[in-house]
Write a protein that holds these residues in place. Structure first.
Motif, PDB file in Angstrom:
ATOM      1  N   GLY A   1      20.330  42.638 102.842  1.00 48.23           N
ATOM      2  CA  GLY A   1      19.179  43.462 103.145  1.00 48.23           C
ATOM      3  C   GLY A   1      18.090  43.355 102.100  1.00 48.23           C
ATOM      4  N   ASP A   2      17.007  44.049 102.371  1.00 52.26           N
ATOM      5  CA  ASP A   2      15.850  44.022 101.480  1.00 52.26           C
ATOM      6  C   ASP A   2      16.231  44.573 100.099  1.00 52.26           C
ATOM      7  N   GLY A   3      15.789  43.848  99.063  1.00 50.52           N
ATOM      8  CA  GLY A   3      16.042  44.284  97.691  1.00 50.52           C
ATOM      9  C   GLY A   3      17.365  43.816  97.112  1.00 50.52           C
ATOM     10  N   GLU A   4      18.167  43.112  97.876  1.00 53.72           N
ATOM     11  CA  GLU A   4      19.474  42.651  97.394  1.00 53.72           C
ATOM     12  C   GLU A   4      19.368  41.220  96.854  1.00 53.72           C
ATOM     13  N   THR A   5      20.193  40.951  95.873  1.00 51.15           N
ATOM     14  CA  THR A   5      20.316  39.600  95.319  1.00 51.15           C
ATOM     15  C   THR A   5      21.741  39.126  95.548  1.00 51.15           C
ATOM     16  N   VAL A   6      21.885  37.993  96.168  1.00 51.19           N
ATOM     17  CA  VAL A   6      23.211  37.468  96.499  1.00 51.19           C
ATOM     18  C   VAL A   6      23.335  36.044  95.974  1.00 51.19           C
ATOM     19  N   ARG A   7      24.591  35.614  95.867  1.00 47.74           N
ATOM     20  CA  ARG A   7      24.875  34.249  95.449  1.00 47.74           C
ATOM     21  C   ARG A   7      25.251  33.423  96.667  1.00 47.74           C
ATOM     22  N   ILE A   8      24.603  32.281  96.808  1.00 47.33           N
ATOM     23  CA  ILE A   8      24.930  31.356  97.882  1.00 47.33           C
ATOM     24  C   ILE A   8      25.767  30.229  97.293  1.00 47.33           C
ATOM     25  N   SER A   9      27.048  30.198  97.658  1.00 44.05           N
ATOM     26  CA  SER A   9      27.973  29.184  97.135  1.00 44.05           C
ATOM     27  C   SER A   9      28.199  28.106  98.188  1.00 44.05           C
ATOM     28  N   VAL A  10      28.153  26.871  97.741  1.00 49.27           N
ATOM     29  CA  VAL A  10      28.446  25.726  98.593  1.00 49.27           C
ATOM     30  C   VAL A  10      29.774  25.147  98.114  1.00 49.27           C
ATOM     31  N   LEU A  11      30.779  25.214  98.975  1.00 48.97           N
ATOM     32  CA  LEU A  11      32.145  24.837  98.616  1.00 48.97           C
ATOM     33  C   LEU A  11      32.521  23.535  99.326  1.00 48.97           C
ATOM     34  N   LEU A  12      33.045  22.585  98.585  1.00 52.14           N
ATOM     35  CA  LEU A  12      33.440  21.292  99.136  1.00 52.14           C
ATOM     36  C   LEU A  12      34.956  21.181  99.148  1.00 52.14           C
ATOM     37  N   PHE A  13      35.510  20.792 100.299  1.00 49.70           N
ATOM     38  CA  PHE A  13      36.960  20.624 100.446  1.00 49.70           C
ATOM     39  C   PHE A  13      37.248  19.224 100.980  1.00 49.70           C
ATOM     40  N   GLU A  14      38.357  18.667 100.512  1.00 52.17           N
ATOM     41  CA  GLU A  14      38.815  17.377 101.020  1.00 52.17           C
ATOM     42  C   GLU A  14      39.691  17.636 102.237  1.00 52.17           C
ATOM     43  N   GLY A  15      39.218  17.163 103.400  1.00 51.54           N
ATOM     44  CA  GLY A  15      39.932  17.459 104.643  1.00 51.54           C
ATOM     45  C   GLY A  15      39.569  18.845 105.143  1.00 51.54           C
ATOM     46  N   ASP A  16      40.542  19.522 105.757  1.00 54.11           N
ATOM     47  CA  ASP A  16      40.305  20.858 106.302  1.00 54.11           C
ATOM     48  C   ASP A  16      40.339  21.902 105.200  1.00 54.11           C
ATOM     49  N   PRO A  17      39.473  22.924 105.282  1.00 52.67           N
ATOM     50  CA  PRO A  17      39.461  23.971 104.254  1.00 52.67           C
ATOM     51  C   PRO A  17      40.628  24.936 104.455  1.00 52.67           C
TER      52      PRO A  17
END
Length: 328
Positions: free
Chosen positions: A291-307
């Motif tokens: 929502g408005d006013g919030e700060t969040v972390r966007i994580s990009v996760l890499l997996f070999e094969g299926d997560p």
């Protein structure tokens, strides 16, 4: 008559050619051929790399510097006055060969990038081979110009006999053990450099954003957006695992409190298959749900094969992230 004399002289020079320096030259040439003919990770290639890098060039240089053998005081004078030896013995030669070889390698590695051949396995092996052969021939000239009684010759039987009769045999054995220790240490160091390159691999994950000119630049990702707005991100995956790999990328929105993740929301995912030595890129449009006013972390996760069922930064093969603030 003169022709026969010249022929005999040439044959005499061939007979006097030092056997050890001939073996060093031939060994360097064979090592170069094996290193450039066999693939990385080959046991034979790794085996011949050790003498080419840690012994042969140093031994050839020692032959140039010390063409004479060690001459003890009792062998050089009949008086009580001792003289310094005009050469070095076999143990000292081996020790100096290891040390000088380790000194030659960095000079070659520093010089090659400034040449037309560049820095590569083939160019390093070729440079070591050329340096070894050239120094060996200079060593031959120096040794043949040394008077025969003083000239260093390789005679294992004579060395063992001298070792038995030498009053300082304990010191000689200690020198041998020191040389072996230096060789093992240098070999372990070289193995530490070679084994990871020949048997290991890696995967690299990176995020890019566009700058004002539309070019992809690392770190140029928007960190402030309005509610409902998306963040354009380019994901780059480089496969250096020495085999074809299947990858899955998970994009998570994470809310943190006191450094710990308290809530996760999956925003996007993508799958790809990359051949060894290739790099794949994908464009994502990430829309945070905060929502408005919030700060969040966007994580990009890499997996070999299926997560896994619950993908996290800890169980991902590679991960990276950026922060974004939602403001009206």
């Amino acid at each position: 008559m003169s022709h026969g004399t010249n022929t005999l002289t040439r044959f005499g020079a061939v007979r006097q050619y030092p056997v050890d320096l001939a073996a060093v030259s031939i060994g360097a040439i064979l090592a170069y051929g094996i290193i450039t003919s066999f693939q990385e990770g080959s046991v034979l290639r790794l085996f011949v790399t050790f003498p080419l890098a840690l012994f042969l060039p140093g031994y050839a240089l020692v032959a140039v510097l010390f063409p004479a053998s060690e001459r003890r005081a009792r062998e050089t004078t009949s008086t009580a006055i001792e003289r310094h030896p005009r050469g070095i013995d076999v143990v000292e030669r081996v020790g100096l060969s290891l040390v000088l070889s380790v000194m030659i390698i960095p000079m070659i590695v520093i010089a090659l990038p400034f040449t037309a051949w560049g820095l590569s396995t083939v160019s390093i092996a070729a440079a070591l081979g050329v340096v070894t052969v050239v120094l060996a021939q200079l060593g031959v000239i120096r040794r043949l110009r040394t008077p025969n009684p003083e000239r260093f010759t390789v005679s294992p039987i004579a060395s063992l006999t001298g070792l038995r009769r030498d009053e300082s045999a304990v010191a000689t054995v200690s020198s041998i053990l020191l040389v072996l220790a230096i060789g093992l240490a240098a070999g372990a160091l070289l193995l530490g450099f070679l084994v990871p390159m020949s048997t290991g691999g890696f995967t690299e994950l990176a995020l890019y954003g566009e700058d004002d000119n539309g070019d992809l630049v690392a770190g140029e990702i928007e960190d402030e957006i309005e509610p409902g707005e998306s963040v354009p991100v380019t994901v780059s995956i480089e496969n250096q695992e020495e085999e074809e790999m299947d990858y899955t990328v998970i994009v998570q929105e994470q809310q943190l409190e006191d450094g710990a993740v308290v809530e996760r929301t999956q925003l996007d995912d993508l799958q790809t298959t990359l051949s060894d030595g290739t790099t794949g890129t994908g464009d994502l449009s990430i829309t945070p749900t905060a929502g408005d006013g919030e700060t969040v972390r966007i994580s990009v996760l890499l997996f070999e094969g299926d997560p896994p069922a619950e993908p996290t930064n800890e169980n991902a093969a590679e991960d990276t992230y950026f922060w974004v603030t939602i403001e009206e």
